[in-house]
Design an enzyme around this catalytic site. Sequence first.
Site, PDB file in Angstrom:
ATOM      1  N   SER A  54      43.635  41.665  30.123  1.00  0.00           N
ATOM      2  CA  SER A  54      42.767  41.795  29.149  1.00  0.00           C
ATOM      3  C   SER A  54      43.114  42.564  27.968  1.00  0.00           C
ATOM      4  O   SER A  54      42.437  42.647  27.007  1.00  0.00           O
ATOM      5  CB  SER A  54      41.489  42.460  30.085  1.00  0.00           C
ATOM      6  OG  SER A  54      40.889  41.845  30.912  1.00  0.00           O
ATOM      7  N   CYS A 263      33.998  40.920  34.026  1.00  0.00           N
ATOM      8  CA  CYS A 263      34.435  41.211  32.706  1.00  0.00           C
ATOM      9  C   CYS A 263      34.320  40.010  31.923  1.00  0.00           C
ATOM     10  O   CYS A 263      33.336  39.365  31.302  1.00  0.00           O
ATOM     11  CB  CYS A 263      35.693  41.547  32.755  1.00  0.00           C
ATOM     12  SG  CYS A 263      36.430  42.495  31.231  1.00  0.00           S
ATOM     13  N   GLY A 307      35.631  44.538  24.807  1.00  0.00           N
ATOM     14  CA  GLY A 307      35.565  44.910  23.421  1.00  0.00           C
ATOM     15  C   GLY A 307      34.203  44.064  22.940  1.00  0.00           C
ATOM     16  O   GLY A 307      33.850  44.012  21.673  1.00  0.00           O
ATOM     17  N   HIS A 353      35.132  46.196  36.296  1.00  0.00           N
ATOM     18  CA  HIS A 353      36.047  45.721  37.246  1.00  0.00           C
ATOM     19  C   HIS A 353      35.990  46.391  38.718  1.00  0.00           C
ATOM     20  O   HIS A 353      36.382  47.394  38.853  1.00  0.00           O
ATOM     21  CB  HIS A 353      37.396  46.198  36.633  1.00  0.00           C
ATOM     22  CG  HIS A 353      37.847  45.650  35.582  1.00  0.00           C
ATOM     23  ND1 HIS A 353      38.875  44.574  35.684  1.00  0.00           N
ATOM     24  CD2 HIS A 353      37.635  45.524  34.327  1.00  0.00           C
ATOM     25  CE1 HIS A 353      38.955  43.897  34.341  1.00  0.00           C
ATOM     26  NE2 HIS A 353      38.167  44.579  33.523  1.00  0.00           N
ATOM     27  N   GLU A 355      37.615  45.458  41.363  1.00  0.00           N
ATOM     28  CA  GLU A 355      39.069  45.678  41.794  1.00  0.00           C
ATOM     29  C   GLU A 355      39.710  46.885  41.546  1.00  0.00           C
ATOM     30  O   GLU A 355      40.230  47.430  42.050  1.00  0.00           O
ATOM     31  CB  GLU A 355      39.690  44.401  41.495  1.00  0.00           C
ATOM     32  CG  GLU A 355      40.483  44.603  40.235  1.00  0.00           C
ATOM     33  CD  GLU A 355      39.446  44.400  38.822  1.00  0.00           C
ATOM     34  OE1 GLU A 355      40.105  44.695  37.915  1.00  0.00           O
ATOM     35  OE2 GLU A 355      38.548  43.951  39.227  1.00  0.00           O
TER      36      GLU A 355
END
Length: 378
Positions: A54, A263, A307, A353, A355
């Site tokens: 990312s 995300c 972002g 996230h 994870e």
Amino acid sequence: MSVVPQEHQNTAVLVLEDGRVCTGTTYGARGTALGEAVFCTGMTGYQETLTDPSYHGQIVVQTAPQIGNTGWNGEDDESSGIQVAGYAVRDPSATPSNWRSTGSLEQALVRQGVVGIAGIDTRALVRHLRERGAMRAGVFSGDALAGTDELTQRVRASPRMAGADLYGAVTTREPYVVPAVGQRRFRVAALDVGIKFNTPRMMAERGIETHVLPADCPVEAIEELRPDGVFLANGPGDPATADKPVALTEQVLERGLPLFGICFGNQILARALGRGTYKMRYGHRGINIPVIEHATGRVAITSQNHGFAVLGEAGEEFDTPFGRARITHTCPNDGCVEGLALTSGRAFSVQYHPEAAAGPHDAATLFDRFAELMGQTR
């Protein structure tokens, strides 16, 4: 090729598109790094940050003053290598100290050709980015050094993050499978628009066999797997460019397959449901960002890296071609949308996230929720 004077052999400069210049020392490879300057507030997890897809195309500024204390190891990478365009730190550790370390952070940066800068006032730089917003930047050292005006022009000639189509640069080229730990309970098709290694691991621990597919795969490739569910991964770039993943998501929703996104996957699902996205001033990047789940009032501390965000308000409900949907989570700091779902429960996503590599584990139960959804649908 220009010859760098001896007194500037170890000099590096970071130049922002608005003309601000930070002068420091070389850290990692020498040369040129161009990308969007962003900051990460995580006190730990620099290896996971650097290898997170990312962050592709971005120059990461670490707010923690001392970086590299635990070195680099062969186990904590979140992808096949370092993904950031450049790296900026204040006080790099000269000697790593950790029993798992196999080398230093700087050695990893040099080995993978990542241009960095050290010894700058990262606190002042982060304050500037908070006030002015994330912007294009460059890190220059070695033969790439030149006058400030020339370097600023190089930065201003580089691509902007708004409109950047980056997920294709980080997706897998060939499908691969991460087997379940123990008995297989479910099979999931995961669309790789920048997936982190820890995500299939988290699913494997829950008896899920994950088939990781390229970002441009057709819906027929998913149907051939006869999956119990579909997963939309995290990834880089502007979600407004992700037309193919959005179209694929619409086809998955038409077929009624259980779907979970995180995300970038949250933004892809949002677009498939008819919502727009926008570029944030400086984004959310860290491991201590609060999120409210509106159905329960529960607050989770989360790991985030984005972002761009989805347009919407807390608790808002709206019609989609696939049924009613609602905004399920927001960030109390700025009201940013942090999750949405079909009210049928068949599809849901979050902006953060679960994870959490590295980061808190408050949201790990979302993988259990996905497994429960697949069990109910089966």
